[in-house]
Write a protein that holds these residues in place. Structure first.
Motif, mmCIF file in Angstrom:
data_model
loop_
_atom_site.group_PDB
_atom_site.id
_atom_site.type_symbol
_atom_site.label_atom_id
_atom_site.label_comp_id
_atom_site.label_asym_id
_atom_site.label_seq_id
_atom_site.Cartn_x
_atom_site.Cartn_y
_atom_site.Cartn_z
ATOM 1 N N GLN A 1 52.878 31.131 30.425
ATOM 2 C CA GLN A 1 52.863 30.085 29.021
ATOM 3 C C GLN A 1 52.594 28.792 29.482
ATOM 4 O O GLN A 1 51.749 28.113 28.631
ATOM 5 N N ALA A 2 53.103 28.158 30.539
ATOM 6 C CA ALA A 2 52.711 26.663 30.749
ATOM 7 C C ALA A 2 51.370 26.515 31.267
ATOM 8 O O ALA A 2 50.672 25.600 30.917
ATOM 9 N N LEU A 3 50.770 27.721 31.887
ATOM 10 C CA LEU A 3 49.292 27.523 32.322
ATOM 11 C C LEU A 3 48.456 27.686 30.967
ATOM 12 O O LEU A 3 47.452 26.823 30.973
ATOM 13 N N ALA A 4 48.741 28.560 30.365
ATOM 14 C CA ALA A 4 47.706 28.634 29.118
ATOM 15 C C ALA A 4 47.853 27.476 28.284
ATOM 16 O O ALA A 4 46.856 26.834 27.990
ATOM 17 N N ALA A 5 49.075 26.917 28.160
ATOM 18 C CA ALA A 5 49.284 25.480 27.352
ATOM 19 C C ALA A 5 48.452 24.408 28.065
ATOM 20 O O ALA A 5 47.619 23.574 27.435
ATOM 21 N N ALA A 6 48.405 24.412 29.291
ATOM 22 C CA ALA A 6 47.651 23.368 30.067
ATOM 23 C C ALA A 6 46.383 23.517 30.041
ATOM 24 O O ALA A 6 45.598 22.357 29.830
ATOM 25 N N ARG A 7 45.819 24.802 30.097
ATOM 26 C CA ARG A 7 44.219 24.988 29.775
ATOM 27 C C ARG A 7 43.847 24.713 28.422
ATOM 28 O O ARG A 7 42.803 24.263 28.190
ATOM 29 N N GLY A 8 44.601 24.761 27.518
ATOM 30 C CA GLY A 8 44.336 24.432 26.047
ATOM 31 C C GLY A 8 44.781 23.396 25.295
ATOM 32 O O GLY A 8 44.443 22.916 24.315
ATOM 33 N N CYS A 9 45.196 22.288 26.303
ATOM 34 C CA CYS A 9 45.691 21.154 25.914
ATOM 35 C C CYS A 9 44.871 20.174 25.428
ATOM 36 O O CYS A 9 44.918 19.159 24.324
ATOM 37 N N GLY A 10 43.820 19.992 26.103
ATOM 38 C CA GLY A 10 42.762 18.799 25.655
ATOM 39 C C GLY A 10 43.293 17.468 26.459
ATOM 40 O O GLY A 10 42.528 16.785 25.948
#
Length: 201
Positions: A54-63
């Motif tokens: 979840q943390a990695l997915a959020a990092a990838r999509g945070c901009g």
């Protein structure tokens, strides 16, 4: 107790603030609340495998840019979340901050040794508002023109959101909860504007 919102006299902010709730933790999976740093340090309450994803997915999509300042609660679940975001962005070392710690739930928490006691040891929302908004003011003194990501826990982040919106912190539960590993942009409410919560572009 007097409500202390250190943002109450602030007209505008020099930095852009986003908040992030930690990813799913092993304590979440076990159905327990770890609200004391001593207990966190004694046990294995960091991120679950899903929480890391979840943390990695959020990092990838945070901009967020690579020079984002990342500040985190020193609880393992938040710290590990911040480290995953830092590694993905290539940002500098995560700044650990006691001001971003979990709200002390006292005898409400499953990590309390005497669950039969009265619920009188819960950290007041006013105390959480005081420590979190004071931290924002401190960051404003130290930085300018930066993106700042605050990695913390559900209750402290909603109370901080209430501070940005100039709401009574006792109403923080009326605000949308943050999902695990959710990143949300905060904007300081002016007296003429309506409350606003949104995610980073």
């Amino acid at each position: 107790m007097r409500v202390m919102n250190h943002l109450s006299g602030v007209v505008g902010l020099a930095n852009r603030f986003s908040v992030m709730r930690h990813g799913q933790s092993k304590a979440n999976v076990a159905g327990i609340i770890v609200s004391r740093i001593e207990n966190d340090r004694r046990g294995d309450y960091g991120l679950s495998e899903l929480g890391r994803q979840q943390a990695l997915a959020a990092a990838r999509g945070c901009g967020l840019p690579g020079d984002t300042v990342i500040c985190s609660s020193d609880f393992s679940r938040a710290r590990q979340t911040g480290e995953i975001v830092r590694a993905h962005l290539g940002a500098r070392e995560v700044v650990l901050a006691e001001a971003l710690r979990e709200r002390g739930f006292g005898v409400w928490a499953a990590d309390e040794t005497s669950p039969g006691q009265a619920d009188g040891n819960v950290e007041p929302v006013t105390a959480v508002l005081d420590r979190t908004t004071a931290f924002i003011v401190d960051l404003e003194r130290r930085y300018s023109g930066r993106d700042i990501l605050l990695v913390s826990h559900g209750d402290p982040l909603r109370i901080l959101q209430a501070g940005f919106l100039r709401m009574n912190p006792s109403r923080h539960r009326s605000l949308p909860d943050l999902a695990t590993a959710e990143i949300r942009r905060l904007r300081l409410r002016s007296k003429l504007s309506t409350p606003r919560l949104d995610t980073p572009p």
